[in-house]
Enzyme design. Structure first.
Site, PDB file in Angstrom:
ATOM      1  N   ARG A  25       0.831  -1.212   0.000  1.00 45.86           N
ATOM      2  CA  ARG A  25       0.000   0.000   0.000  1.00 45.86           C
ATOM      3  C   ARG A  25       0.866   1.264   0.000  1.00 45.86           C
ATOM      4  O   ARG A  25       1.009   1.928  -1.021  1.00 45.86           O
ATOM      5  CB  ARG A  25      -0.957  -0.033   1.212  1.00 45.86           C
ATOM      6  CG  ARG A  25      -2.137   0.920   1.089  1.00 45.86           C
ATOM      7  CD  ARG A  25      -1.829   2.357   1.450  1.00 45.86           C
ATOM      8  NE  ARG A  25      -1.310   2.505   2.814  1.00 45.86           N
ATOM      9  CZ  ARG A  25      -0.798   3.636   3.280  1.00 45.86           C
ATOM     10  NH1 ARG A  25      -0.714   4.708   2.510  1.00 45.86           N
ATOM     11  NH2 ARG A  25      -0.336   3.694   4.517  1.00 45.86           N
ATOM     12  N   ASP A  26       1.501   1.573   1.107  1.00 47.15           N
ATOM     13  CA  ASP A  26       2.289   2.807   1.227  1.00 47.15           C
ATOM     14  C   ASP A  26       3.466   2.795   0.252  1.00 47.15           C
ATOM     15  O   ASP A  26       3.816   3.817  -0.347  1.00 47.15           O
ATOM     16  CB  ASP A  26       2.782   2.930   2.673  1.00 47.15           C
ATOM     17  CG  ASP A  26       3.445   4.254   2.970  1.00 47.15           C
ATOM     18  OD1 ASP A  26       3.382   5.160   2.126  1.00 47.15           O
ATOM     19  OD2 ASP A  26       4.038   4.383   4.055  1.00 47.15           O
ATOM     20  N   HIS A 218       6.136   4.615  12.554  1.00 46.60           N
ATOM     21  CA  HIS A 218       6.214   4.566  11.089  1.00 46.60           C
ATOM     22  C   HIS A 218       7.290   5.569  10.663  1.00 46.60           C
ATOM     23  O   HIS A 218       7.015   6.740  10.430  1.00 46.60           O
ATOM     24  CB  HIS A 218       4.838   4.942  10.530  1.00 46.60           C
ATOM     25  CG  HIS A 218       4.691   4.834   9.053  1.00 46.60           C
ATOM     26  ND1 HIS A 218       3.875   3.905   8.441  1.00 46.60           N
ATOM     27  CD2 HIS A 218       5.250   5.542   8.032  1.00 46.60           C
ATOM     28  CE1 HIS A 218       3.921   4.056   7.129  1.00 46.60           C
ATOM     29  NE2 HIS A 218       4.753   5.044   6.849  1.00 46.60           N
ATOM     30  N   HIS A 220      10.417   7.064   8.352  1.00 45.10           N
ATOM     31  CA  HIS A 220      10.965   7.141   7.003  1.00 45.10           C
ATOM     32  C   HIS A 220      12.462   7.419   7.110  1.00 45.10           C
ATOM     33  O   HIS A 220      12.916   8.058   8.055  1.00 45.10           O
ATOM     34  CB  HIS A 220      10.269   8.247   6.212  1.00 45.10           C
ATOM     35  CG  HIS A 220       8.913   7.851   5.724  1.00 45.10           C
ATOM     36  ND1 HIS A 220       8.196   8.588   4.816  1.00 45.10           N
ATOM     37  CD2 HIS A 220       8.138   6.775   6.011  1.00 45.10           C
ATOM     38  CE1 HIS A 220       7.033   7.993   4.558  1.00 45.10           C
ATOM     39  NE2 HIS A 220       6.976   6.899   5.289  1.00 45.10           N
ATOM     40  N   CYS A 251       9.631   9.263  -1.027  1.00 40.10           N
ATOM     41  CA  CYS A 251       8.928  10.214  -0.167  1.00 40.10           C
ATOM     42  C   CYS A 251       8.278  11.267  -1.041  1.00 40.10           C
ATOM     43  O   CYS A 251       8.961  11.984  -1.765  1.00 40.10           O
ATOM     44  CB  CYS A 251       9.895  10.868   0.812  1.00 40.10           C
ATOM     45  SG  CYS A 251       9.093  12.086   1.851  1.00 40.10           S
ATOM     46  N   ASN A 260      10.001   4.710   3.207  1.00 39.81           N
ATOM     47  CA  ASN A 260       9.821   3.896   4.412  1.00 39.81           C
ATOM     48  C   ASN A 260      11.109   3.190   4.828  1.00 39.81           C
ATOM     49  O   ASN A 260      11.895   2.755   3.991  1.00 39.81           O
ATOM     50  CB  ASN A 260       8.767   2.818   4.130  1.00 39.81           C
ATOM     51  CG  ASN A 260       7.410   3.410   3.851  1.00 39.81           C
ATOM     52  OD1 ASN A 260       6.816   4.055   4.697  1.00 39.81           O
ATOM     53  ND2 ASN A 260       6.923   3.204   2.636  1.00 39.81           N
TER      54      ASN A 260
HETATM   55 MG    MG Z   1       5.312   5.623   4.821  1.00 41.40          MG
END
Ligand code: MG
Length: 308
Positions: A25-26, A218, A220, A251, A260
């Site tokens: 997803r992300d 979460h 990055h 990003c 991530n």
């Molecule tokens: Mg992320």
């Protein structure tokens, strides 16, 4: 060639942690190459086969917002949603929840903002109004027996506002949990956090009675701080970490290929500390290398590059 780190444990750390895989997803959401649904389904399957117990599958936002994930229903039909203990999907509103329920999803995630500017840009709501938007979604999801995770974006910095006050993040995090979310994922959306800052935010949450069992982080890796920040969070009691296989996904708010924290990079650190992740690192690296070929670039993960 060394394939695993030497195990030297550290007192006070958990025996086992949950890695919450956000690659499908992300990760994919921030990749330009639009992939066929079969490739995404195979990606999810391979991640589960590599031992990941929480894999966020897709997003049920309006297809116009995120063209990469416009095939969400098709993908949900193509994957076994009982293959892993947690296979959540992102849901923005009640319409998204309807679609999640129809697809047989058992866990959803909502996404709130810690800052006014990002709430307006990403949700078209004020910071205050976002809670009212999510409240009926969470209430109904719970009534339907679904688990609900709440994301909070821009917890450590905002591309438009700059610094974000710790108290503001604590207040917003508390509001998200009060909606009824069972987990709050603190997003360092632009990757600017440093360990002392992580300690301050988690300390602020603990001070208002929030336990670290309710928290996920979460991070990055935009500025190379994600592993240090993860270790800091774990030393304070956090046991759920969001990562993406190979570091998939750049990003969107910084001119950087690094998004991530990579699942492999965190696994190497955890395995070296003797902490169980359930992840087969070799199988994961193989999956990330395969996915890198699909999106047309090499994995951002240092561990994936070293082991490939
Ligand atoms: Mg992320």
């Amino acid at each position: 060639m060394k394939r695993t780190p030497q195990v030297v444990s550290e007192a006070g750390l958990p025996e086992r942690v949950t890695i919450y895989e956000v690659g499908p997803r992300d990760g994919l959401q921030n990749e330009e190459a639009i992939l066929p649904v079969e490739v995404k389904a195979e990606f999810v399957r391979r991640l589960v086969d590599a031992g990941l117990t929480a894999v966020e599958v897709t997003s049920l936002v309006h297809p116009r917002w995120v063209p990469q994930l416009a095939d969400a229903e098709e993908l949900l039909a193509a994957v076994d949603l009982t293959a892993a203990p947690r296979m959540p999907v992102l849901v923005p509103n009640e319409r998204g929840l309807d679609r999640a329920l129809a697809a047989g999803v058992r866990e959803i995630a909502i996404f709130a903002s810690a800052t006014e500017t990002f709430a307006r840009r990403n949700l078209n709501r004020s910071l205050e109004d976002q809670y009212a938007m999510f409240a009926p979604v969470v209430t109904r999801a719970q009534a339907e027996g679904l688990a609900v995770r709440g994301y909070l974006s821009m917890c450590f910095g905002d591309p438009w506002e700059g610094d974000v006050a710790v108290d503001q993040v604590v207040g917003a995090g508390r509001r998200v949990l009060e909606l009824g979310c069972s987990e709050l994922s603190l997003g360092d959306t632009i990757g600017v956090a440093t360990p002392g800052h992580v300690e301050a935010v988690l300390g602020g949450l603990i001070a208002v009675g929030i336990t670290m069992e309710q928290i996920a982080v979460h991070f990055h890796d935009t500025y190379g701080q994600a592993l240090s920040n993860a270790l800091t969070a774990m030393r304070l009691g956090v046991t759920t970490f969001d990562t993406s296989a190979g570091g998939l996904g750049g990003c969107p708010y910084a001119e950087s290929a690094t998004g991530n924290l990579a699942t492999e990079d965190l696994c190497w650190q955890l395995h070296g500390l003797g902490i169980d992740t359930g992840v087969d690192l070799a199988a994961l690296v193989e999956t990330s290398s395969w996915m890198a070929g699909q999106v047309g670039k090499s994995p951002a993960s240092r561990v994936a590059a070293a082991l490939a």
